[in-house]
Motif scaffolding. Structure first.
Motif, PDB file in Angstrom:
ATOM      1  N   ARG A 133       0.831  -1.209   0.000  1.00 24.54           N
ATOM      2  CA  ARG A 133       0.000   0.000   0.000  1.00 24.54           C
ATOM      3  C   ARG A 133       0.868   1.264   0.000  1.00 24.54           C
ATOM      4  O   ARG A 133       0.576   2.233  -0.707  1.00 24.54           O
ATOM      5  N   ALA A 134       1.927   1.248   0.790  1.00 27.08           N
ATOM      6  CA  ALA A 134       2.796   2.426   0.868  1.00 27.08           C
ATOM      7  C   ALA A 134       3.451   2.710  -0.484  1.00 27.08           C
ATOM      8  O   ALA A 134       3.532   3.867  -0.916  1.00 27.08           O
ATOM      9  N   ALA A 135       3.912   1.662  -1.158  1.00 26.43           N
ATOM     10  CA  ALA A 135       4.562   1.849  -2.463  1.00 26.43           C
ATOM     11  C   ALA A 135       3.561   2.336  -3.501  1.00 26.43           C
ATOM     12  O   ALA A 135       3.878   3.213  -4.323  1.00 26.43           O
ATOM     13  N   LEU A 136       2.356   1.811  -3.484  1.00 23.69           N
ATOM     14  CA  LEU A 136       1.330   2.255  -4.431  1.00 23.69           C
ATOM     15  C   LEU A 136       0.964   3.715  -4.197  1.00 23.69           C
ATOM     16  O   LEU A 136       0.730   4.468  -5.148  1.00 23.69           O
ATOM     17  N   SER A 137       0.924   4.120  -2.944  1.00 22.83           N
ATOM     18  CA  SER A 137       0.562   5.513  -2.642  1.00 22.83           C
ATOM     19  C   SER A 137       1.619   6.493  -3.140  1.00 22.83           C
ATOM     20  O   SER A 137       1.313   7.667  -3.379  1.00 22.83           O
ATOM     21  N   ARG A 138       2.852   6.007  -3.311  1.00 15.56           N
ATOM     22  CA  ARG A 138       3.933   6.880  -3.788  1.00 15.56           C
ATOM     23  C   ARG A 138       3.998   6.955  -5.311  1.00 15.56           C
ATOM     24  O   ARG A 138       4.711   7.812  -5.854  1.00 15.56           O
ATOM     25  N   ASP A 139       3.276   6.089  -6.007  1.00 17.47           N
ATOM     26  CA  ASP A 139       3.334   6.094  -7.464  1.00 17.47           C
ATOM     27  C   ASP A 139       2.603   7.322  -8.004  1.00 17.47           C
ATOM     28  O   ASP A 139       1.443   7.566  -7.673  1.00 17.47           O
ATOM     29  N   ALA A 140       3.286   8.076  -8.852  1.00 16.42           N
ATOM     30  CA  ALA A 140       2.741   9.355  -9.322  1.00 16.42           C
ATOM     31  C   ALA A 140       1.833   9.217 -10.530  1.00 16.42           C
ATOM     32  O   ALA A 140       1.189  10.191 -10.931  1.00 16.42           O
ATOM     33  N   VAL A 141       1.761   8.032 -11.125  1.00 14.36           N
ATOM     34  CA  VAL A 141       0.995   7.867 -12.361  1.00 14.36           C
ATOM     35  C   VAL A 141      -0.324   7.131 -12.119  1.00 14.36           C
ATOM     36  O   VAL A 141      -1.374   7.520 -12.643  1.00 14.36           O
ATOM     37  N   LEU A 142      -0.283   6.072 -11.330  1.00 14.24           N
ATOM     38  CA  LEU A 142      -1.509   5.325 -11.053  1.00 14.24           C
ATOM     39  C   LEU A 142      -2.543   6.217 -10.361  1.00 14.24           C
ATOM     40  O   LEU A 142      -2.201   7.018  -9.485  1.00 14.24           O
ATOM     41  N   GLU A 143      -3.799   6.056 -10.760  1.00 11.63           N
ATOM     42  CA  GLU A 143      -4.878   6.793 -10.098  1.00 11.63           C
ATOM     43  C   GLU A 143      -5.287   6.043  -8.835  1.00 11.63           C
ATOM     44  O   GLU A 143      -5.597   4.851  -8.883  1.00 11.63           O
ATOM     45  N   ASP A 144      -5.271   6.737  -7.733  1.00  2.00           N
ATOM     46  CA  ASP A 144      -5.511   6.106  -6.437  1.00  2.00           C
ATOM     47  C   ASP A 144      -6.995   5.869  -6.194  1.00  2.00           C
ATOM     48  O   ASP A 144      -7.761   6.808  -5.998  1.00  2.00           O
ATOM     49  N   ASP A 145      -7.390   4.604  -6.221  1.00  2.00           N
ATOM     50  CA  ASP A 145      -8.737   4.239  -5.775  1.00  2.00           C
ATOM     51  C   ASP A 145      -8.642   3.184  -4.683  1.00  2.00           C
ATOM     52  O   ASP A 145      -9.605   2.489  -4.389  1.00  2.00           O
ATOM     53  N   LEU A 146      -7.434   3.086  -4.074  1.00  2.00           N
ATOM     54  CA  LEU A 146      -7.193   2.088  -3.038  1.00  2.00           C
ATOM     55  C   LEU A 146      -7.286   2.669  -1.637  1.00  2.00           C
ATOM     56  O   LEU A 146      -7.745   1.995  -0.715  1.00  2.00           O
ATOM     57  N   SER A 147      -6.856   3.916  -1.466  1.00  2.00           N
ATOM     58  CA  SER A 147      -6.762   4.476  -0.117  1.00  2.00           C
ATOM     59  C   SER A 147      -8.109   4.532   0.589  1.00  2.00           C
ATOM     60  O   SER A 147      -8.167   4.529   1.825  1.00  2.00           O
ATOM     61  N   ALA A 148      -9.189   4.576  -0.181  1.00  2.00           N
ATOM     62  CA  ALA A 148     -10.521   4.639   0.431  1.00  2.00           C
ATOM     63  C   ALA A 148     -11.029   3.257   0.841  1.00  2.00           C
ATOM     64  O   ALA A 148     -12.092   3.148   1.456  1.00  2.00           O
ATOM     65  N   LEU A 149     -10.273   2.192   0.500  1.00  2.00           N
ATOM     66  CA  LEU A 149     -10.711   0.827   0.788  1.00  2.00           C
ATOM     67  C   LEU A 149      -9.815   0.190   1.840  1.00  2.00           C
ATOM     68  O   LEU A 149      -8.584   0.313   1.766  1.00  2.00           O
ATOM     69  N   ASP A 150     -10.402  -0.507   2.804  1.00  2.00           N
ATOM     70  CA  ASP A 150      -9.568  -1.331   3.677  1.00  2.00           C
ATOM     71  C   ASP A 150      -9.333  -2.668   2.967  1.00  2.00           C
ATOM     72  O   ASP A 150      -9.829  -2.895   1.855  1.00  2.00           O
ATOM     73  N   ASP A 151      -8.561  -3.562   3.586  1.00  3.24           N
ATOM     74  CA  ASP A 151      -8.193  -4.800   2.907  1.00  3.24           C
ATOM     75  C   ASP A 151      -9.408  -5.671   2.586  1.00  3.24           C
ATOM     76  O   ASP A 151      -9.474  -6.308   1.528  1.00  3.24           O
ATOM     77  N   VAL A 152     -10.372  -5.691   3.500  1.00  2.00           N
ATOM     78  CA  VAL A 152     -11.579  -6.506   3.263  1.00  2.00           C
ATOM     79  C   VAL A 152     -12.349  -5.955   2.071  1.00  2.00           C
ATOM     80  O   VAL A 152     -12.772  -6.714   1.183  1.00  2.00           O
ATOM     81  N   GLU A 153     -12.528  -4.650   2.026  1.00  3.00           N
ATOM     82  CA  GLU A 153     -13.251  -4.027   0.915  1.00  3.00           C
ATOM     83  C   GLU A 153     -12.496  -4.206  -0.405  1.00  3.00           C
ATOM     84  O   GLU A 153     -13.115  -4.405  -1.463  1.00  3.00           O
ATOM     85  N   LEU A 154     -11.167  -4.141  -0.331  1.00  2.00           N
ATOM     86  CA  LEU A 154     -10.364  -4.359  -1.536  1.00  2.00           C
ATOM     87  C   LEU A 154     -10.626  -5.734  -2.122  1.00  2.00           C
ATOM     88  O   LEU A 154     -10.864  -5.871  -3.326  1.00  2.00           O
ATOM     89  N   MET A 155     -10.582  -6.755  -1.284  1.00  2.00           N
ATOM     90  CA  MET A 155     -10.756  -8.118  -1.788  1.00  2.00           C
ATOM     91  C   MET A 155     -12.171  -8.338  -2.310  1.00  2.00           C
ATOM     92  O   MET A 155     -12.372  -9.089  -3.271  1.00  2.00           O
ATOM     93  N   VAL A 156     -13.152  -7.676  -1.719  1.00  2.00           N
ATOM     94  CA  VAL A 156     -14.515  -7.744  -2.248  1.00  2.00           C
ATOM     95  C   VAL A 156     -14.557  -7.126  -3.643  1.00  2.00           C
ATOM     96  O   VAL A 156     -15.155  -7.682  -4.576  1.00  2.00           O
ATOM     97  N   SER A 157     -13.888  -5.985  -3.810  1.00  2.00           N
ATOM     98  CA  SER A 157     -13.890  -5.312  -5.109  1.00  2.00           C
ATOM     99  C   SER A 157     -13.180  -6.139  -6.177  1.00  2.00           C
ATOM    100  O   SER A 157     -13.449  -6.000  -7.365  1.00  2.00           O
TER     101      SER A 157
END
Length: 343
Positions: A133-157
């Protein structure tokens, strides 16, 4: 009167021929000019990019090219060229790298091919979900739609409801384009782990002391965290498999550290080894509830095909490798030698 008409007719014929010749010559030079435009460098400034968004018309794309400094030709020439190349309905969405040497024809071909800039993101073997998660948050190109999800919600998505996120993303380098999201990249990584885990499970040795791919994944994650030297993975897996077979505690520090979570300060103390958590393999028997990190393909295969032998212990030598022992007495001597400086 007839003579006059004949003269007029001959004049008109000659005039028509002259006009046709003028038109032909003019058309030839216009064609030569057009071809020169199509095949001469468009003059895009070095290092510039252009982003074609979904729904952009060719006029809008051309406007974006002009905005970044492409000055070659008239807009009409670009439209005629794109029409001749049947490119208008086929230009693909994405971010394109421009080059001063690109001609208008090559540039349009690039847009039609979808020759977009591809970025890289690498998931490192042994990363935890927190690291990922920390590495993804530092990526300047990917659009962040992860920070609003916890791990359980991520796996559901991702269509994996009830599956722990830890360990479920294969360590590899993934390519993506501008506009893609963090969750879409994780979807790729989850699919890759599904495939790699299925391959390892299909290739597993008979009579292993666990009965599901998820448990194999858990063991592989421990092997990944314990291994500093890649060639030792099968032997370390063999130690843990033998311990599980005889009902011996696994007693592996990385699981204790994982169970401590944010409370771990980098120094593992005796009280930590004695503090019970679901992941403390010093206080509990068997595998922990789920993976503790992202294992790579080699760790997965090591867990599926552990090295046969009699060793039950190992200790770090300090150079990335381990000393393996069959008995506790041998292990204690190795600890004294490699951890206590011979004392």
């Amino acid at each position: 009167m007839r003579s006059l008409l004949r003269k007029l007719f001959r004049f008109l014929v000659k005039l028509g021929l002259v006009l046709a010749l003028v038109i032909a010559v003019g058309g030839y030079f216009a064609w030569r000019h057009f071809e020169a435009f199509a095949d001469a460098p468009a003059g895009a400034p070095e290092g510039t990019t252009v982003v074609v968004a979904r729904g952009d018309s060719f006029v809008q794309v051309l406007g974006k090219l002009r905005a970044v400094g492409v000055e070659a030709g008239h807009d009409l020439e670009w439209k005629v060229l794109a029409t001749r190349m049947q490119a208008l309905p086929r230009i693909q969405v994405g971010e394109y790298a421009l080059d001063p040497a690109l001609t208008p024809r090559q540039l349009i071909e690039k847009l039609v091919r979808g020759d977009v800039i591809r970025y890289r993101f690498t998931i490192v073997e042994g990363w935890s979900m927190r690291d990922l998660r920390a590495a993804l948050s530092r990526d300047a190109v990917l659009e962040d739609d992860l920070s609003a999800l916890d791990d359980v919600e991520l796996m559901v998505s991702l269509g994996r409801e009830g599956v722990p996120a830890e360990g479920r993303f294969l360590p590899e380098t993934y390519l993506f384009t501008r506009g893609e999201t963090t969750v879409s990249l994780l979807d790729q990584a989850a699919d890759a782990m599904d495939a790699a885990l299925a391959d390892a499970w299909a290739a597993r040795q008979p009579n292993l002391p666990f009965d599901s791919p998820e448990q194999l994944l858990t063991l592989a994650s421990i092997v990944e965290k314990e291994t500093g030297k890649a060639s030792e993975r099968p032997e370390i897996a063999g130690v843990f498999v033998r311990r599980l077979r005889i009902g011996m505690r696994m007693q592996t520090d990385p699981t204790v550290i994982y169970g401590l979570g944010a409370a771990f300060d980098g120094n593992l103390r005796r009280r930590d080894l004695e503090t019970d958590t679901p992941f403390n393999t010093y206080t509990r028997f068997g595998l922990p509830p789920h993976a503790i990190a992202m294992p790579g393909r080699a760790a997965l295969m090591a867990a599926a095909q552990p090295l046969d032998g009699e060793t039950l212990y190992f200790v770090a030598r300090g150079d990335g490798s381990h000393q393996f022992s069959r008995t506790y007495a041998e292990h204690r001597r190795a600890v004294v030698r490699y951890q206590l400086g011979g004392r």
